[in-house]
Design a protein around this motif. Structure first.
Motif, short mmCIF file in Angstrom:
data_model
loop_
_atom_site.label_atom_id
_atom_site.label_comp_id
_atom_site.label_asym_id
_atom_site.label_seq_id
_atom_site.Cartn_x
_atom_site.Cartn_y
_atom_site.Cartn_z
N GLY A 1 -20.88 -43.78 -76.65
CA GLY A 1 -20.68 -43.41 -75.26
C GLY A 1 -21.74 -42.44 -74.77
N GLY A 2 -22.10 -41.46 -75.60
CA GLY A 2 -23.15 -40.53 -75.23
C GLY A 2 -24.49 -41.22 -75.06
N LEU A 3 -24.78 -42.20 -75.92
CA LEU A 3 -26.03 -42.96 -75.78
C LEU A 3 -26.05 -43.75 -74.48
CD1 LEU A 3 -26.79 -44.38 -79.36
CD2 LEU A 3 -28.21 -42.83 -78.00
N LEU A 4 -24.92 -44.34 -74.11
CA LEU A 4 -24.86 -45.09 -72.86
C LEU A 4 -25.08 -44.17 -71.66
CD1 LEU A 4 -21.87 -47.50 -73.60
CD2 LEU A 4 -24.31 -48.08 -73.50
N VAL A 5 -24.52 -42.97 -71.69
CA VAL A 5 -24.75 -42.01 -70.61
C VAL A 5 -26.23 -41.63 -70.57
CG1 VAL A 5 -24.24 -39.70 -69.74
CG2 VAL A 5 -22.39 -41.12 -70.65
N ALA A 6 -26.82 -41.37 -71.74
CA ALA A 6 -28.23 -41.00 -71.80
C ALA A 6 -29.13 -42.12 -71.28
CB ALA A 6 -28.61 -40.64 -73.24
N LEU A 7 -28.70 -43.37 -71.49
CA LEU A 7 -29.47 -44.51 -70.99
C LEU A 7 -29.32 -44.69 -69.48
CD1 LEU A 7 -28.78 -47.20 -73.75
CD2 LEU A 7 -31.05 -46.46 -72.98
N GLY A 8 -28.33 -44.06 -68.89
CA GLY A 8 -28.07 -44.24 -67.47
C GLY A 8 -27.17 -45.41 -67.17
N TRP A 9 -26.50 -45.95 -68.17
CA TRP A 9 -25.62 -47.12 -67.98
C TRP A 9 -24.38 -46.70 -67.19
CZ3 TRP A 9 -20.95 -49.22 -70.44
CH2 TRP A 9 -20.79 -50.59 -70.25
N LYS A 10 -24.06 -47.46 -66.16
CA LYS A 10 -22.89 -47.22 -65.30
C LYS A 10 -22.96 -45.90 -64.55
CE LYS A 10 -20.59 -50.97 -66.47
NZ LYS A 10 -20.32 -52.06 -65.52
N ARG A 11 -24.11 -45.23 -64.58
CA ARG A 11 -24.23 -43.96 -63.87
C ARG A 11 -25.39 -43.97 -62.88
NH1 ARG A 11 -19.95 -43.61 -65.93
NH2 ARG A 11 -19.00 -41.82 -66.95
N GLY A 12 -26.20 -45.03 -62.88
CA GLY A 12 -27.31 -45.15 -61.94
C GLY A 12 -28.41 -44.13 -62.13
N SER A 13 -28.49 -43.52 -63.30
CA SER A 13 -29.45 -42.47 -63.55
C SER A 13 -30.78 -43.05 -64.02
CB SER A 13 -28.91 -41.51 -64.62
OG SER A 13 -29.86 -40.54 -64.96
N ALA A 14 -31.87 -42.58 -63.43
CA ALA A 14 -33.21 -43.03 -63.82
C ALA A 14 -33.72 -42.22 -65.01
CB ALA A 14 -34.18 -42.90 -62.66
N LEU A 15 -34.56 -42.84 -65.82
CA LEU A 15 -35.26 -42.14 -66.89
C LEU A 15 -36.68 -41.87 -66.41
CD1 LEU A 15 -32.88 -43.66 -68.35
CD2 LEU A 15 -34.34 -43.69 -70.38
N LYS A 16 -37.22 -40.72 -66.79
CA LYS A 16 -38.59 -40.38 -66.42
C LYS A 16 -39.41 -40.25 -67.69
CE LYS A 16 -36.85 -37.82 -62.45
NZ LYS A 16 -36.70 -36.50 -61.82
N ILE A 17 -40.55 -40.92 -67.71
CA ILE A 17 -41.32 -41.00 -68.94
C ILE A 17 -42.81 -40.96 -68.64
CG2 ILE A 17 -41.41 -43.54 -68.96
CD1 ILE A 17 -40.91 -43.37 -72.02
N GLY A 18 -43.58 -40.42 -69.56
CA GLY A 18 -45.03 -40.42 -69.41
C GLY A 18 -45.58 -39.15 -68.81
N GLY A 19 -46.90 -39.10 -68.68
CA GLY A 19 -47.57 -37.89 -68.25
C GLY A 19 -47.66 -37.71 -66.74
N GLY A 20 -47.22 -38.70 -65.94
CA GLY A 20 -47.31 -38.58 -64.50
C GLY A 20 -46.00 -38.32 -63.81
N LYS A 21 -45.00 -37.81 -64.55
CA LYS A 21 -43.65 -37.64 -63.98
C LYS A 21 -43.66 -36.74 -62.74
CE LYS A 21 -41.88 -36.18 -67.88
NZ LYS A 21 -42.94 -36.48 -68.87
N ALA A 22 -44.48 -35.69 -62.77
CA ALA A 22 -44.50 -34.74 -61.66
C ALA A 22 -45.26 -35.27 -60.45
CB ALA A 22 -45.13 -33.42 -62.11
N HIS A 23 -45.82 -36.48 -60.57
CA HIS A 23 -46.59 -37.05 -59.47
C HIS A 23 -46.03 -38.41 -59.03
CE1 HIS A 23 -49.36 -33.81 -60.22
NE2 HIS A 23 -49.48 -34.19 -61.47
N GLY A 24 -44.76 -38.66 -59.35
CA GLY A 24 -44.09 -39.85 -58.85
C GLY A 24 -44.17 -41.06 -59.75
N PHE A 25 -44.79 -40.95 -60.91
CA PHE A 25 -44.88 -42.08 -61.83
C PHE A 25 -43.79 -41.99 -62.90
CE2 PHE A 25 -49.20 -41.38 -60.24
CZ PHE A 25 -49.54 -42.66 -59.81
N GLY A 26 -43.65 -43.08 -63.67
CA GLY A 26 -42.80 -43.05 -64.85
C GLY A 26 -41.32 -43.15 -64.61
N ARG A 27 -40.89 -43.72 -63.46
CA ARG A 27 -39.45 -43.89 -63.22
C ARG A 27 -39.02 -45.26 -63.74
NH1 ARG A 27 -41.48 -39.17 -61.59
NH2 ARG A 27 -40.21 -38.10 -60.04
N ILE A 28 -38.09 -45.29 -64.66
CA ILE A 28 -37.56 -46.55 -65.18
C ILE A 28 -36.03 -46.49 -65.17
CG2 ILE A 28 -39.58 -47.10 -66.61
CD1 ILE A 28 -38.13 -46.04 -69.01
N ARG A 29 -35.42 -47.66 -64.95
CA ARG A 29 -33.96 -47.73 -64.91
C ARG A 29 -33.48 -48.86 -65.81
NH1 ARG A 29 -31.65 -44.81 -60.86
NH2 ARG A 29 -33.04 -44.06 -59.23
#
Length: 280
Positions: free
Chosen positions: A204-232
């Motif tokens: 259950g914690g892994l599913l929350v961390a993945l954003g499953w059923k919560r609509g949460s985006a993951l941010k990854i990579g070196g450009g997060k502060a400049h609008g890049f790296g959004r994955i869902r």
């Protein structure tokens, strides 16, 4: 996601993007790092990498040359972890994702696009490492004898909390621009996450961390502060088996089990999901 290499195109130096079997992608280890950071934030987990006892040099326009965490913070449970506690129990993140001398029960394959998709070239400001004096509240004082560096030292006494990119950050007026390869928006990355011997509340914690059923985006990579790296998470297919080898279906009750467990850090979970909604 940078590949750590550069190329020259028409006189321009371009930082190359990561390729998986020749296609744009993201290493599984990078996504696992994001998941662990999010899992740490939503559980009562430690920070597995303790900062140095001494001071470190920082970049600052306010006269600060060095910063350090005071000993009370460094000796706190958040940096020691429950593995060093008297009962020897691991914190939730270390128990699931592993730590030194303990194998992880979660592994991820590399993620890549299905079709032959090329990179676009974009620009981002020059990047710098995070500064230690930004992690919490403290006081500025002169360096003492035996401490590294001269001049003023900033000693952090209270932490702000775990650090996540909230949105687009400020850019200095004189910031130099760098050209980078980026995966065009709208493409789908595919890969696998493999989990061994996990409890329902951990799933259950892994599913929350993945954003499953919560609509949460993951941010990854070196450009997060400049609008890049959004994955869902767009589509999830589960192929799970129990200890006897029988198929196990996905169950939303796992999330409830996690949220009702002692491992769940409710305030951290609510805040994490709040800052990773929409365009974030």
């Amino acid at each position: 996601m940078g590949a750590g290499s550069k190329k020259l195109v028409d006189g321009d130096v371009i930082r190359q993007g990561c390729r998986i079997h020749g296609r744009p992608g993201v290493p599984g280890a990078s996504i696992k790092g994001v998941l662990r950071a999010r899992y740490e934030a939503i559980t009562r987990s430690c920070v597995p990498f303790r900062p140095p006892k001494g001071s470190v040099r920082v970049r600052s326009s306010s006269g600060i040359e060095h910063a350090r965490l005071d000993d009370r913070l460094l000796d706190g449970e958040v940096f020691r972890g429950r593995a060093e506690a008297a009962d020897g129990h691991l914190c939730p993140a270390c128990a699931l994702f592993g730590r030194m001398s303990l194998r992880s029960r979660v592994t991820l394959t590399d993620f890549s696009v299905e079709a032959q998709v090329g990179f676009d070239v974009a620009e981002i400001p020059e990047q710098f490492s995070p500064n230690l004096h930004h992690v919490g509240r403290g006081t500025l004082r002169p360096s003492r004898e035996g401490e590294r560096g001269r001049g003023d030292l900033y000693e952090v006494h209270a932490l702000h909390g775990r650090k996540f990119a909230v949105g687009r950050g400020p850019v200095a007026d004189n910031a130099r621009q760098q050209k980078i390869e980026v995966l065009p928006a709208g493409h789908v990355l595919q890969g696998e996450m493999r989990v061994h011997n996990a409890l329902p509340r951990e799933l259950g914690g892994l599913l929350v961390a993945l954003g499953w059923k919560r609509g949460s985006a993951l941010k990854i990579g070196g450009g997060k502060a400049h609008g890049f790296g959004r994955i869902r998470l767009q589509h999830l297919v589960a192929r799970l088996r129990d200890h006897a080898g029988r198929p196990v279906a996905m169950d939303e009750a796992w999330i409830t089990s996690f949220e009702q467990s002692e491992d769940c850090h409710v305030e951290g979970m609510v805040r994490l999901l709040q800052i990773h909604q929409g365009d974030c």
